[in-house]
Write a protein that holds these residues in place. Structure first.
Motif, PDB file in Angstrom:
ATOM      1  N   ASP A 307       0.774  -1.268   0.081  1.00 62.63           N
ATOM      2  CA  ASP A 307       0.073   0.030  -0.028  1.00 62.63           C
ATOM      3  C   ASP A 307       0.846   1.204  -0.017  1.00 62.63           C
ATOM      4  O   ASP A 307       0.473   2.198  -0.522  1.00 62.63           O
ATOM      5  CB  ASP A 307      -0.966  -0.138   1.399  1.00 62.63           C
ATOM      6  N   PHE A 308       2.050   1.282   0.494  1.00 58.31           N
ATOM      7  CA  PHE A 308       2.801   2.518   0.890  1.00 58.31           C
ATOM      8  C   PHE A 308       3.955   2.359   0.203  1.00 58.31           C
ATOM      9  O   PHE A 308       4.775   3.715   0.238  1.00 58.31           O
ATOM     10  CB  PHE A 308       2.774   2.759   2.262  1.00 58.31           C
ATOM     11  N   ARG A 311       5.774   4.784  -1.991  1.00 57.77           N
ATOM     12  CA  ARG A 311       5.919   6.276  -1.777  1.00 57.77           C
ATOM     13  C   ARG A 311       7.372   6.692  -1.239  1.00 57.77           C
ATOM     14  O   ARG A 311       7.655   7.754  -1.269  1.00 57.77           O
ATOM     15  CB  ARG A 311       4.786   6.694  -0.785  1.00 57.77           C
ATOM     16  N   TYR A 359       5.960  12.905   6.651  1.00 61.24           N
ATOM     17  CA  TYR A 359       4.584  12.490   6.889  1.00 61.24           C
ATOM     18  C   TYR A 359       3.970  12.961   7.888  1.00 61.24           C
ATOM     19  O   TYR A 359       2.638  13.155   8.068  1.00 61.24           O
ATOM     20  CB  TYR A 359       4.441  10.885   6.704  1.00 61.24           C
ATOM     21  N   GLU A 431     -10.946  12.459   3.628  1.00 61.62           N
ATOM     22  CA  GLU A 431     -10.025  11.274   3.325  1.00 61.62           C
ATOM     23  C   GLU A 431      -8.511  11.513   3.137  1.00 61.62           C
ATOM     24  O   GLU A 431      -7.890  10.644   3.460  1.00 61.62           O
ATOM     25  CB  GLU A 431     -10.655  10.941   2.103  1.00 61.62           C
ATOM     26  N   TYR A 432      -8.205  12.723   2.717  1.00 60.17           N
ATOM     27  CA  TYR A 432      -6.794  13.228   2.609  1.00 60.17           C
ATOM     28  C   TYR A 432      -6.147  13.018   3.985  1.00 60.17           C
ATOM     29  O   TYR A 432      -4.955  12.389   3.928  1.00 60.17           O
ATOM     30  CB  TYR A 432      -6.598  14.442   2.183  1.00 60.17           C
ATOM     31  N   GLN A 435      -5.781   9.416   4.812  1.00 60.17           N
ATOM     32  CA  GLN A 435      -4.620   8.648   3.860  1.00 60.17           C
ATOM     33  C   GLN A 435      -3.346   9.157   4.352  1.00 60.17           C
ATOM     34  O   GLN A 435      -2.550   8.290   4.591  1.00 60.17           O
ATOM     35  CB  GLN A 435      -4.706   9.329   2.436  1.00 60.17           C
ATOM     36  N   GLN A 436      -3.153  10.295   4.840  1.00 67.33           N
ATOM     37  CA  GLN A 436      -1.895  10.734   5.556  1.00 67.33           C
ATOM     38  C   GLN A 436      -1.462  10.006   6.719  1.00 67.33           C
ATOM     39  O   GLN A 436      -0.435   9.683   7.048  1.00 67.33           O
ATOM     40  CB  GLN A 436      -1.707  12.241   5.451  1.00 67.33           C
ATOM     41  N   LYS A 438      -2.677   7.255   7.543  1.00 66.06           N
ATOM     42  CA  LYS A 438      -2.545   5.603   7.113  1.00 66.06           C
ATOM     43  C   LYS A 438      -1.175   5.615   6.640  1.00 66.06           C
ATOM     44  O   LYS A 438      -0.515   4.634   6.910  1.00 66.06           O
ATOM     45  CB  LYS A 438      -3.418   5.289   6.058  1.00 66.06           C
ATOM     46  N   ASN A 439      -0.718   6.570   5.797  1.00 67.72           N
ATOM     47  CA  ASN A 439       0.759   6.641   5.244  1.00 67.72           C
ATOM     48  C   ASN A 439       1.823   6.602   6.437  1.00 67.72           C
ATOM     49  O   ASN A 439       2.726   5.498   6.356  1.00 67.72           O
ATOM     50  CB  ASN A 439       0.933   7.843   4.317  1.00 67.72           C
TER      51      ASN A 439
END
Length: 582
Positions: A307-308, A311, A359, A431-432, A435-436, A438-439
């Motif tokens: 998933d990550f 990045r 992050y 959602e952003y 997502q951040q 989760k990152n």
């Protein structure tokens, strides 16, 4: 099917044919014709089995060339990376000297950080290329093991066809049967020798690829060469012992024939057992499937990686199939059975930790954006609510003002539409943030010792499950190969020695003389002495360059041997085809 492969010394009397042919004679002629047709089918089967062996060797050679090209490409890339690493290390050292003189230079600190990241990326690329080289080396080993297994199978098919042909000789006269028997055996032995020499050439070429691309050390390759020579010495010594044993029968022809008949029966029984073991192996191999990998695939580390990982520059797979081979020594032979084996990626957690501030800042920025978007969203909601109230008030007024009602209705519609449209922006902002978050969570999972340990443990358990799953298949393969080299080959060599003595092709197919046998023994002894001299030289090798030079020399000699064996096999086939055409 019970096989018969017996020789009997028979005096052939003259046949006299009358002017009339009765029904029994016609049936006999038809039986001979049918037997000849069946024999031709068996020869076709032998030819097909040899064609398959030729195809396997060609495919292996093609795969070797592809592996060689990949190894050369990888080695070139690795050499470039190593040069770049030295260059960056030098730049970094120079920059660190400058920083000692100007410790507070923001520009120098930023430049140093960039060089450290660049060096880290180069080290990761170096590790990836070294892993790729190891995978290529393992693949070469696997190709050799698979080729050996496939050729063993193909040779068994040749032997089956040979036996079927010899079993269909009942309608033939004794002299003709004996002649065909020798021609068939000669052809079968010729193609076995040819395939063996081609396989040896393939092994030499594979070892040259290893040597030229640093896929193995000179010590490892030196050991391989020593073992190959020792195997040939053992084979030649066994052949000498066989010739010496059976030359004692030359004074008693009937005893020699009796010994030959006994070996023929043993030979048939060995082939029956070989087929049974091969069928068991084939059935197990076809019906065995790899265990499930779901536990590994669903581990926290793997989920975070896929998933990550991209990045932060993790583009390679989180684990790679390096393969493994189980080995079993049978006499002077080594049987190898390949199985999958996976090794986990090793992450540079120190490098990954440098992404945490980024992050964390991303989360702060995302939350700040969400806060602004939420405020705007609430304003849109309030504007729509106010517009609705003004419209409702206008409608309740007495007397109603239709023009005003219409205007306020349009204002409300616009405000409501703006509010509804902005919901998408709010959802995106929420959602952003998620997502951040989760990152950052995934990044911490990748850096987590606990998550990595769980992943590697699961991968290790999966590797063990592969071993347990394929152990019955490996055992069946080893039983098949062990019988081939430990039982079948000695019986075949004894049978061939007797056959050569009884039917010396160089002597018109007649009994070999004692002096001829002695000459063969001397030739084999000379070969052994030459091999022992080679052993002495190989043992003195101290560099990869010496190994490469020797391998190139051996490859040229092996190519010449293949050429000779090819002609021998072609001549044997021509002789057999000519006999069948009579």
């Amino acid at each position: 099917m019970k096989k018969k492969l017996l020789f009997a010394a028979v005096v052939i009397g003259a046949l006299s044919l009358g002017s009339c042919v009765d029904d029994n004679e016609s049936a006999s002629v038809e039986a001979v014709r049918n037997a000849k047709a069946e024999q031709l089918k068996s020869i076709a089967a032998m030819n097909n089995a040899q064609a398959e062996a030729t195809r396997l060797l060609a495919a292996a050679e093609s795969a070797l060339k592809a592996a060689q090209a990949e190894a050369e490409k990888t080695q070139t890339e690795l050499e470039k990376v190593l040069i770049d690493i030295k260059k960056v290390e030098l730049e970094k050292a120079q920059l660190e000297l400058k920083l000692q003189q100007d410790k507070y230079s923001q520009e120098l600190q930023v430049a140093l950080k960039q060089l450290e990241n660049q060096l880290s990326n180069l080290e990761n690329e170096k590790a990836r290329l070294e892993l790729q080289k190891a995978a290529i080396a393992k693949q070469l080993e696997i190709q050799e093991a698979e080729l050996a297994s496939q050729l063993l199978y193909a040779q068994t098919e040749v032997l089956n066809a040979q036996q079927q042909l010899l079993n269909r000789q009942n309608q033939m006269e004794a002299a003709e049967k004996a002649k065909l028997q020798q021609l068939v055996t000669t052809y079968s032995n010729a193609i076995a020798t040819l395939n063996s020499s081609k396989q040896y050439l393939f092994t030499l070429q594979s070892n040259l690829t290893r040597a030229e691309n640093n896929l193995a050390t000179y010590k490892e390759l030196r050991t391989d060469l020593l073992e190959a020579n020792q195997k040939q010495i053992a084979t030649d010594e066994a052949q000498i012992a066989s010739y010496k044993k059976y030359s004692n029968y030359l004074s008693n022809y009937d005893e020699l024939v009796a010994e030959y008949n006994a070996k023929s029966l043993s030979y048939n029984e060995a082939i029956d057992k070989l087929n049974a073991l091969r069928n068991t192996y084939n059935q197990l191999s076809s019906n065995t499937s790899a265990p499930s990998m779901n536990a590994v695939s669903q581990s926290a580390f793997i989920l975070a990686y896929y998933d990550f990982g991209y990045r932060v520059g993790l583009y390679s797979a989180p684990y790679s199939d390096v393969g493994t081979t189980i080995e079993k020594t049978v006499g002077n032979r080594t049987l190898r059975f390949y199985m999958e084996k996976y090794e986990p990626i090793t992450l540079n957690t120190e490098r990954l930790s440098t992404y945490i501030p980024q992050y964390e800042q991303n989360i702060k920025s995302a939350k700040s954006t969400l806060e602004s978007v939420t405020t705007a969203y609430n304003n849109y909601a309030k504007a729509a609510e106010d517009a609705k109230k003004a419209w409702d008030d206008a409608k309740a007024a007495t007397p109603p003002d239709d023009a005003e009602i219409t205007r306020l209705a349009e204002s409300y519609r616009i405000a409501l539409e703006s509010f509804e449209n902005y919901k998408t922006t709010l959802t995106w902002a929420q959602e952003y943030v998620a997502q951040q978050e989760k990152n950052l969570s995934d990044l911490k999972v990748l850096m987590s010792t606990e998550a990595y340990t769980q992943f590697t443990t699961l991968l290790s358990e999966y590797n063990q499950a592969i071993v347990e799953t394929y152990k019955p298949v490996a055992d069946a393969y080893f039983a098949y190969g062990t019988h081939f080299y430990q039982e079948y080959i000695p019986i075949q060599e004894a049978y061939n020695s007797l056959s050569n003595i009884l039917y010396d092709n160089s002597n018109g197919g007649s009994l070999m003389t004692a002096s001829q046998i002695e000459s063969l023994i001397k030739n084999l002894e000379a070969d052994i002495e030459a091999l022992k001299e080679d052993q002495s030289y190989i043992s003195s090798i101290t560099s990869a360059e010496q190994v490469i030079e020797l391998l190139k020399s051996n490859i040229e000699a092996a190519k010449a041997e293949v050429s000779v064996n090819q002609k021998y096999a072609d001549d044997a086939k021509v002789a057999l085809d000519a006999a069948m055409a009579e």
